[in-house]
Design a protein around this motif. Sequence first.
Motif, PDB file in Angstrom:
ATOM      1  N   GLU A 255       0.900  -1.060   0.274  1.00  0.00           N
ATOM      2  CA  GLU A 255      -0.080   0.124   0.086  1.00  0.00           C
ATOM      3  C   GLU A 255       1.251   1.235   0.022  1.00  0.00           C
ATOM      4  N   LEU A 256       2.642   0.797   0.468  1.00  0.00           N
ATOM      5  CA  LEU A 256       3.034   2.189   0.440  1.00  0.00           C
ATOM      6  C   LEU A 256       4.410   2.086  -0.278  1.00  0.00           C
ATOM      7  N   VAL A 257       4.851   2.678  -0.929  1.00  0.00           N
ATOM      8  CA  VAL A 257       6.124   1.868  -1.721  1.00  0.00           C
ATOM      9  C   VAL A 257       7.272   3.620  -0.997  1.00  0.00           C
ATOM     10  N   TRP A 258       8.095   4.068   0.505  1.00  0.00           N
ATOM     11  CA  TRP A 258       8.579   4.920   0.049  1.00  0.00           C
ATOM     12  C   TRP A 258      10.395   4.420  -1.048  1.00  0.00           C
ATOM     13  N   THR A 259      11.079   5.677  -1.307  1.00  0.00           N
ATOM     14  CA  THR A 259      12.455   5.148  -1.909  1.00  0.00           C
ATOM     15  C   THR A 259      12.558   6.749  -1.774  1.00  0.00           C
ATOM     16  N   SER A 260      14.348   6.725  -1.362  1.00  0.00           N
ATOM     17  CA  SER A 260      14.655   7.550  -0.582  1.00  0.00           C
ATOM     18  C   SER A 260      16.121   8.221  -1.688  1.00  0.00           C
ATOM     19  N   ASN A 261      16.435   8.999  -2.734  1.00  0.00           N
ATOM     20  CA  ASN A 261      17.687   9.027  -3.571  1.00  0.00           C
ATOM     21  C   ASN A 261      17.836   7.982  -3.642  1.00  0.00           C
ATOM     22  N   VAL A 262      17.167   7.563  -4.431  1.00  0.00           N
ATOM     23  CA  VAL A 262      17.596   5.970  -5.397  1.00  0.00           C
ATOM     24  C   VAL A 262      16.836   6.500  -7.051  1.00  0.00           C
ATOM     25  N   VAL A 263      15.689   7.124  -7.494  1.00  0.00           N
ATOM     26  CA  VAL A 263      15.879   6.928  -8.459  1.00  0.00           C
ATOM     27  C   VAL A 263      17.135   8.005  -9.628  1.00  0.00           C
ATOM     28  N   HIS A 264      17.440   8.923  -8.578  1.00  0.00           N
ATOM     29  CA  HIS A 264      18.258   9.006  -9.610  1.00  0.00           C
ATOM     30  C   HIS A 264      19.810   8.182 -10.037  1.00  0.00           C
ATOM     31  N   HIS A 265      19.607   7.344  -8.832  1.00  0.00           N
ATOM     32  CA  HIS A 265      21.132   6.549  -9.636  1.00  0.00           C
ATOM     33  C   HIS A 265      20.595   5.549 -10.362  1.00  0.00           C
ATOM     34  N   LEU A 266      19.403   5.426 -11.217  1.00  0.00           N
ATOM     35  CA  LEU A 266      19.396   4.479 -12.113  1.00  0.00           C
ATOM     36  C   LEU A 266      18.674   5.131 -13.932  1.00  0.00           C
ATOM     37  N   GLY A 267      19.318   4.837 -14.577  1.00  0.00           N
ATOM     38  CA  GLY A 267      19.483   5.514 -15.731  1.00  0.00           C
ATOM     39  C   GLY A 267      18.256   6.149 -16.304  1.00  0.00           C
ATOM     40  N   ASP A 268      17.578   5.173 -16.489  1.00  0.00           N
ATOM     41  CA  ASP A 268      15.823   5.600 -17.170  1.00  0.00           C
ATOM     42  C   ASP A 268      14.922   6.310 -15.618  1.00  0.00           C
ATOM     43  N   GLN A 269      15.056   7.130 -15.601  1.00  0.00           N
ATOM     44  CA  GLN A 269      13.887   6.969 -13.943  1.00  0.00           C
ATOM     45  C   GLN A 269      12.619   7.249 -14.390  1.00  0.00           C
ATOM     46  N   ARG A 270      12.240   7.771 -15.452  1.00  0.00           N
ATOM     47  CA  ARG A 270      11.089   7.946 -16.107  1.00  0.00           C
ATOM     48  C   ARG A 270      10.516   6.100 -15.965  1.00  0.00           C
ATOM     49  N   ALA A 271      11.475   5.611 -16.316  1.00  0.00           N
ATOM     50  CA  ALA A 271      11.048   3.703 -16.506  1.00  0.00           C
ATOM     51  C   ALA A 271      10.668   3.474 -15.169  1.00  0.00           C
ATOM     52  N   ALA A 272      12.130   4.017 -14.503  1.00  0.00           N
ATOM     53  CA  ALA A 272      11.974   3.190 -12.937  1.00  0.00           C
ATOM     54  C   ALA A 272      11.181   3.698 -11.968  1.00  0.00           C
ATOM     55  N   LEU A 273      10.248   4.835 -12.278  1.00  0.00           N
ATOM     56  CA  LEU A 273       9.169   5.137 -11.231  1.00  0.00           C
ATOM     57  C   LEU A 273       8.096   4.437 -11.969  1.00  0.00           C
ATOM     58  N   GLU A 274       7.694   4.356 -12.965  1.00  0.00           N
ATOM     59  CA  GLU A 274       7.256   3.209 -13.959  1.00  0.00           C
ATOM     60  C   GLU A 274       6.871   1.968 -12.573  1.00  0.00           C
ATOM     61  N   THR A 275       8.369   1.246 -13.093  1.00  0.00           N
ATOM     62  CA  THR A 275       8.552   0.170 -12.366  1.00  0.00           C
ATOM     63  C   THR A 275       7.960   0.345 -10.532  1.00  0.00           C
ATOM     64  N   PHE A 276       8.091   1.133 -10.464  1.00  0.00           N
ATOM     65  CA  PHE A 276       7.697   1.486  -8.754  1.00  0.00           C
ATOM     66  C   PHE A 276       6.063   1.398  -8.449  1.00  0.00           C
ATOM     67  N   ALA A 277       5.692   1.938  -9.310  1.00  0.00           N
ATOM     68  CA  ALA A 277       4.285   2.307  -9.278  1.00  0.00           C
ATOM     69  C   ALA A 277       3.640   0.784  -9.656  1.00  0.00           C
ATOM     70  N   GLY A 278       4.515   0.030 -10.275  1.00  0.00           N
ATOM     71  CA  GLY A 278       3.136  -0.914 -10.792  1.00  0.00           C
ATOM     72  C   GLY A 278       3.586  -2.383  -9.219  1.00  0.00           C
ATOM     73  N   ALA A 279       4.211  -1.700  -8.556  1.00  0.00           N
ATOM     74  CA  ALA A 279       4.436  -2.579  -7.136  1.00  0.00           C
ATOM     75  C   ALA A 279       3.362  -1.691  -6.125  1.00  0.00           C
ATOM     76  N   LEU A 280       2.153  -1.070  -6.277  1.00  0.00           N
ATOM     77  CA  LEU A 280       1.589  -0.120  -5.801  1.00  0.00           C
ATOM     78  C   LEU A 280       0.056  -1.282  -5.520  1.00  0.00           C
ATOM     79  N   ARG A 281      -0.641  -1.632  -4.333  1.00  0.00           N
ATOM     80  CA  ARG A 281      -2.140  -1.965  -4.695  1.00  0.00           C
ATOM     81  C   ARG A 281      -2.544  -0.839  -5.328  1.00  0.00           C
ATOM     82  N   PRO A 282      -3.212  -1.212  -5.558  1.00  0.00           N
ATOM     83  CA  PRO A 282      -5.046   0.218  -5.896  1.00  0.00           C
ATOM     84  C   PRO A 282      -5.018   1.122  -4.563  1.00  0.00           C
TER      85      PRO A 282
END
Length: 333
Positions: free
Chosen positions: A162-189
């Motif tokens: 129900e909650l996904v927290w990420t701290s100073n992680v996305v900027h270490h990933l080459g494709d930040q937009r794709a990373a956020l899409e992946t993280f969003a996929g881990a959310l329950r409705p």
Amino acid sequence: MTPPAHPDDHPAPDGDGSPGPRAHDSRPHGHHSHGQHSHGQHSHGHHAHGPGGTEPDWEALAEHLEREAELGVPFLEAAAAWLHDLLGPREVTRVLDLGSGPGVSTTALAHAFPGAETVAVDSARGLLERARARAAREGLASRVTTREAELPDGLTDLGTAELVWTSNVVHHLGDQRAALETFAGALRPGGVLAVRERGLPARFLPRDIGIGRPGLQARLDAVEEDRFSAMRAELPGHRRVVEDWPALLVAAGLAPTGSRSFLTDLPAPLDPVARTHVRDRLQRSRDNLADSLDAEDLATLDVLLDDASPDGILRRPDVFFLTATTVHTAVRA
């Protein structure tokens, strides 16, 4: 490693975690991939990056990351309380802390959501060991679990929350937009994604410190930004995007629910722990940026790092710690 919420790549207390689809229960790990990582509890600042903008050795920085995150506990508690309010009456049974580092953010989230399993996710085994030890000290061992995983690919094996927290992680990933899409996929409705990114760089000295040319920290920041950009450009799959985090969350299929900045304000005179932390930050800046600073600034840093000098960080009375950390949130419909 999965960049831990380690040194706030622009820290919050300067505050307080990777590729390949792999995740192993409760086993800390020892190295981290250049392209995808998660780091969790380390707020790290760009000051954490090594020579030439390379990724640091997060395992070697474990003590620093934990101390940095501990300086930001008030921020983490306030952010967790805000997230609790955002989720409202919804039952929260599972929380993912992506890039948990030594687990300071993990335990703050576990305290805020007492009915949930809180999962510390990182690719650095040593940091996960610290997260487990912290959870045990705080009486949370039965509700905090750890998973070793490289992000973002390893997220597919971690389940949803129900909650996904990420701290100073996305900027270490080459494709930040794709990373956020992946993280969003881990959310329950109805679940919330909270992304801690950027804010304001830490300040801990007056503009004019009485030695060298005034404005030392502003010049260090400028060099750090160049190093940070160089680091990002070398990440596998790097794609340049406008770092408008609410817009990126919309692109990930989520509905923004607000951004908040949290102040960490430790006035002078600093206590010994915070003062030592500031000295360590300056030492890493001296080590990593020597090729990019002029002789006068290097001489000034050497004075600040001289523990016997009255102008040194450990002895001067005007050392403080001030920074702002920003968290962006969005909900899955």
